[in-house]
Enzyme design. Sequence first.
Site, PDB file in Angstrom:
ATOM      1  N   LEU A  63      10.034 -21.031  -4.722  1.00  0.00           N
ATOM      2  CA  LEU A  63       9.089 -20.098  -4.112  1.00  0.00           C
ATOM      3  C   LEU A  63       7.741 -20.131  -4.835  1.00  0.00           C
ATOM      4  O   LEU A  63       7.692 -20.079  -6.058  1.00  0.00           O
ATOM      5  CB  LEU A  63       9.668 -18.672  -4.201  1.00  0.00           C
ATOM      6  CG  LEU A  63       8.745 -17.532  -3.767  1.00  0.00           C
ATOM      7  CD1 LEU A  63       8.550 -17.511  -2.256  1.00  0.00           C
ATOM      8  CD2 LEU A  63       9.279 -16.179  -4.238  1.00  0.00           C
ATOM      9  N   ARG A  89      -0.918   8.844 -10.426  1.00  0.00           N
ATOM     10  CA  ARG A  89      -0.956   7.663  -9.555  1.00  0.00           C
ATOM     11  C   ARG A  89      -0.316   6.441 -10.213  1.00  0.00           C
ATOM     12  O   ARG A  89       0.329   5.633  -9.543  1.00  0.00           O
ATOM     13  CB  ARG A  89      -2.407   7.348  -9.161  1.00  0.00           C
ATOM     14  CG  ARG A  89      -3.048   8.401  -8.275  1.00  0.00           C
ATOM     15  CD  ARG A  89      -4.461   7.993  -7.877  1.00  0.00           C
ATOM     16  NE  ARG A  89      -4.471   6.731  -7.141  1.00  0.00           N
ATOM     17  CZ  ARG A  89      -4.293   6.640  -5.815  1.00  0.00           C
ATOM     18  NH1 ARG A  89      -4.119   7.713  -5.087  1.00  0.00           N
ATOM     19  NH2 ARG A  89      -4.307   5.466  -5.229  1.00  0.00           N
ATOM     20  N   ASN A 132       1.227   3.383  -3.020  1.00  0.00           N
ATOM     21  CA  ASN A 132       1.718   3.805  -4.338  1.00  0.00           C
ATOM     22  C   ASN A 132       1.188   5.186  -4.732  1.00  0.00           C
ATOM     23  O   ASN A 132       1.926   6.013  -5.272  1.00  0.00           O
ATOM     24  CB  ASN A 132       1.273   2.816  -5.423  1.00  0.00           C
ATOM     25  CG  ASN A 132       1.899   1.442  -5.249  1.00  0.00           C
ATOM     26  OD1 ASN A 132       2.836   1.289  -4.478  1.00  0.00           O
ATOM     27  ND2 ASN A 132       1.369   0.457  -5.955  1.00  0.00           N
ATOM     28  N   ASP A 156       0.827  -1.216   0.000  1.00  0.00           N
ATOM     29  CA  ASP A 156       0.000   0.000   0.000  1.00  0.00           C
ATOM     30  C   ASP A 156       0.862   1.268   0.000  1.00  0.00           C
ATOM     31  O   ASP A 156       1.949   1.293   0.587  1.00  0.00           O
ATOM     32  CB  ASP A 156      -0.914  -0.008   1.244  1.00  0.00           C
ATOM     33  CG  ASP A 156      -2.049   0.993   1.114  1.00  0.00           C
ATOM     34  OD1 ASP A 156      -2.367   1.423  -0.017  1.00  0.00           O
ATOM     35  OD2 ASP A 156      -2.627   1.353   2.165  1.00  0.00           O
ATOM     36  N   ARG A 163     -11.935   2.687  -8.358  1.00  0.00           N
ATOM     37  CA  ARG A 163     -10.995   3.746  -8.777  1.00  0.00           C
ATOM     38  C   ARG A 163     -11.256   4.158 -10.233  1.00  0.00           C
ATOM     39  O   ARG A 163     -12.000   3.499 -10.946  1.00  0.00           O
ATOM     40  CB  ARG A 163      -9.563   3.237  -8.604  1.00  0.00           C
ATOM     41  CG  ARG A 163      -9.290   2.922  -7.145  1.00  0.00           C
ATOM     42  CD  ARG A 163      -7.858   2.559  -6.936  1.00  0.00           C
ATOM     43  NE  ARG A 163      -7.629   2.237  -5.535  1.00  0.00           N
ATOM     44  CZ  ARG A 163      -6.452   2.221  -4.968  1.00  0.00           C
ATOM     45  NH1 ARG A 163      -5.373   2.508  -5.675  1.00  0.00           N
ATOM     46  NH2 ARG A 163      -6.326   1.912  -3.701  1.00  0.00           N
ATOM     47  N   ARG A 194       1.864  -4.811   6.205  1.00  0.00           N
ATOM     48  CA  ARG A 194       1.217  -3.750   5.430  1.00  0.00           C
ATOM     49  C   ARG A 194       2.091  -2.505   5.465  1.00  0.00           C
ATOM     50  O   ARG A 194       2.510  -2.061   6.535  1.00  0.00           O
ATOM     51  CB  ARG A 194      -0.173  -3.394   5.980  1.00  0.00           C
ATOM     52  CG  ARG A 194      -0.854  -2.326   5.096  1.00  0.00           C
ATOM     53  CD  ARG A 194      -2.291  -2.055   5.449  1.00  0.00           C
ATOM     54  NE  ARG A 194      -2.893  -1.198   4.422  1.00  0.00           N
ATOM     55  CZ  ARG A 194      -4.166  -1.202   4.055  1.00  0.00           C
ATOM     56  NH1 ARG A 194      -4.998  -2.036   4.637  1.00  0.00           N
ATOM     57  NH2 ARG A 194      -4.602  -0.380   3.117  1.00  0.00           N
ATOM     58  N   HIS A 221       2.262   3.193  -9.133  1.00  0.00           N
ATOM     59  CA  HIS A 221       2.097   1.746  -9.328  1.00  0.00           C
ATOM     60  C   HIS A 221       3.293   1.159 -10.074  1.00  0.00           C
ATOM     61  O   HIS A 221       3.715   0.037  -9.808  1.00  0.00           O
ATOM     62  CB  HIS A 221       0.791   1.459 -10.074  1.00  0.00           C
ATOM     63  CG  HIS A 221      -0.427   1.861  -9.307  1.00  0.00           C
ATOM     64  ND1 HIS A 221      -0.642   1.475  -8.000  1.00  0.00           N
ATOM     65  CD2 HIS A 221      -1.480   2.659  -9.635  1.00  0.00           C
ATOM     66  CE1 HIS A 221      -1.779   1.997  -7.573  1.00  0.00           C
ATOM     67  NE2 HIS A 221      -2.310   2.729  -8.534  1.00  0.00           N
ATOM     68  N   THR A 245     -11.150  -6.522  -4.647  1.00  0.00           N
ATOM     69  CA  THR A 245     -12.486  -6.463  -5.259  1.00  0.00           C
ATOM     70  C   THR A 245     -13.076  -5.050  -5.125  1.00  0.00           C
ATOM     71  O   THR A 245     -14.000  -4.703  -5.846  1.00  0.00           O
ATOM     72  CB  THR A 245     -13.442  -7.481  -4.597  1.00  0.00           C
ATOM     73  OG1 THR A 245     -13.319  -7.381  -3.167  1.00  0.00           O
ATOM     74  CG2 THR A 245     -13.140  -8.903  -5.011  1.00  0.00           C
ATOM     75  N   TRP A 260       2.852   7.953  -2.775  1.00  0.00           N
ATOM     76  CA  TRP A 260       4.247   8.099  -3.233  1.00  0.00           C
ATOM     77  C   TRP A 260       4.274   8.986  -4.478  1.00  0.00           C
ATOM     78  O   TRP A 260       5.112   9.887  -4.592  1.00  0.00           O
ATOM     79  CB  TRP A 260       4.809   6.710  -3.537  1.00  0.00           C
ATOM     80  CG  TRP A 260       6.249   6.679  -3.951  1.00  0.00           C
ATOM     81  CD1 TRP A 260       7.331   6.513  -3.131  1.00  0.00           C
ATOM     82  CD2 TRP A 260       6.770   6.796  -5.293  1.00  0.00           C
ATOM     83  NE1 TRP A 260       8.487   6.522  -3.872  1.00  0.00           N
ATOM     84  CE2 TRP A 260       8.174   6.690  -5.194  1.00  0.00           C
ATOM     85  CE3 TRP A 260       6.187   6.971  -6.539  1.00  0.00           C
ATOM     86  CZ2 TRP A 260       9.005   6.762  -6.312  1.00  0.00           C
ATOM     87  CZ3 TRP A 260       7.010   7.049  -7.653  1.00  0.00           C
ATOM     88  CH2 TRP A 260       8.407   6.950  -7.536  1.00  0.00           C
TER      89      TRP A 260
HETATM   90  C1  IPE Z   1      -5.553  -2.614  -0.200  1.00  0.00           C
HETATM   91  O1  IPE Z   1      -5.195  -1.295  -0.287  1.00  0.00           O
HETATM   92  C2  IPE Z   1      -5.518  -3.250  -1.559  1.00  0.00           C
HETATM   93  C3  IPE Z   1      -4.215  -3.403  -2.171  1.00  0.00           C
HETATM   94  C4  IPE Z   1      -3.065  -3.082  -1.647  1.00  0.00           C
HETATM   95  C5  IPE Z   1      -4.228  -4.004  -3.491  1.00  0.00           C
HETATM   96  P1  IPE Z   1      -6.276  -0.126  -0.475  1.00  0.00           P
HETATM   97  O2  IPE Z   1      -5.488   1.114  -0.633  1.00  0.00           O
HETATM   98  O3  IPE Z   1      -7.212  -0.471  -1.569  1.00  0.00           O
HETATM   99  O4  IPE Z   1      -7.054  -0.165   0.908  1.00  0.00           O
HETATM  100  P2  IPE Z   1      -7.844   0.991   1.658  1.00  0.00           P
HETATM  101  O5  IPE Z   1      -8.802   1.593   0.677  1.00  0.00           O
HETATM  102  O6  IPE Z   1      -6.829   1.983   2.116  1.00  0.00           O
HETATM  103  O7  IPE Z   1      -8.495   0.307   2.812  1.00  0.00           O
HETATM  104  C1  IPE Z   2      -1.636   0.191  -3.339  1.00  0.00           C
HETATM  105  O1  IPE Z   2      -1.376   1.550  -3.390  1.00  0.00           O
HETATM  106  C2  IPE Z   2      -1.823  -0.426  -4.687  1.00  0.00           C
HETATM  107  C3  IPE Z   2      -3.217  -0.766  -5.024  1.00  0.00           C
HETATM  108  C4  IPE Z   2      -4.240  -0.652  -4.239  1.00  0.00           C
HETATM  109  C5  IPE Z   2      -3.456  -1.255  -6.359  1.00  0.00           C
HETATM  110  P1  IPE Z   2      -2.533   2.611  -3.407  1.00  0.00           P
HETATM  111  O2  IPE Z   2      -2.875   2.917  -4.817  1.00  0.00           O
HETATM  112  O3  IPE Z   2      -3.662   2.178  -2.554  1.00  0.00           O
HETATM  113  O4  IPE Z   2      -1.804   3.868  -2.758  1.00  0.00           O
HETATM  114  P2  IPE Z   2      -2.424   4.914  -1.744  1.00  0.00           P
HETATM  115  O5  IPE Z   2      -2.955   4.143  -0.596  1.00  0.00           O
HETATM  116  O6  IPE Z   2      -3.495   5.629  -2.488  1.00  0.00           O
HETATM  117  O7  IPE Z   2      -1.277   5.782  -1.375  1.00  0.00           O
HETATM  118 MG    MG Z   3      -4.068   2.428  -0.596  1.00  0.00          MG
END
Ligand code: IPE
Ligand code: IPE
Ligand code: MG
Length: 240
Positions: free
Chosen positions: A127, A29, A18, A16, A67, A188, A33, A62, A21
């Site tokens: 792995l 965004r 990305n 989590d 987004r 996490r 990723h 899911t 960052w």
């Molecule tokens: C969880 O992160 C899903 C992934 C890392 C793929 P999210 O960014 O979607 O979770 P919330 O919305 O902060 O709970």
């Molecule tokens: C996790 O990073 C990757 C996915 C959920 C695909 P985020 O995209 O949730 O990054 P933040 O939480 O918005 O910073």
């Molecule tokens: Mg996130």
Amino acid sequence: MIDKTRIPAHVAIIMDGNGRWAKKRGLPRVAGHNAGMKTMKKIVDHSDKLGIQYLTVYAFSTENWKRSAVEVSGIFKLLVTYVNSELQELIDNNVKVKVLGDYSSIPSDAKKSLEKTLEQTKENTGLQFNIALNYGGRDEIRRAVCDIGRDIQQGLLKPEDITEELIGNHLFTGNLHADVPDPELVIRTSGELRLSNYLLWQTAYSELVFADVLWPDFTTEEYEKAICEYQSRDRRFGGR
Ligand code: IPE
Ligand code: IPE
Ligand code: MG
């Protein structure tokens, strides 16, 4: 220092941060990723080096369909790039790739690349790298209940036959699917303190480690630190 004799067999990661960052750098965004994919590659390699047997990463939930279309298609495009460019190395490193989640509805090029990767790595014995994709813990349990219900309806099972083990077998991680033991450790990144629908059944007794760094900034040192933290925990499983 990591105790090499007590490496967790299965580490599950919520990658989590990305988006944050990228935002910090004034980038879209999807650039976050992209940076996150590079971290994922490093962590797969390092898991292998540490002798971890199963690594599961949360790549798309899911709920992530909420987004923007640009972000969602960007994530899947990056996934295609990753699996296509890494396939040979995954094969050379004896990595077996599995998917947790219903990937039937993801974009067709991503699905094709993924299926090729699954097929070409299925006999590997190193792995096991599980990608949770279009994965949700509640959706997974719902599907298991549905499958079991069908077996009952057809007279193959009685309600009394439903054990925790049977339910576990029907999950994406179960022996009818990816066949992965419960994770000892869940990491996490990004400082968020929640599971966000990740492996709800399987994490009943997992140790949770939260790292403050955003996923693209997560390093192998941070990874080892999380494993050390796990090794310092007193796991009691409800016993004394
Ligand atoms: C969880 O992160 C899903 C992934 C890392 C793929 P999210 O960014 O979607 O979770 P919330 O919305 O902060 O709970
Ligand atoms: C996790 O990073 C990757 C996915 C959920 C695909 P985020 O995209 O949730 O990054 P933040 O939480 O918005 O910073
Ligand atoms: Mg996130």
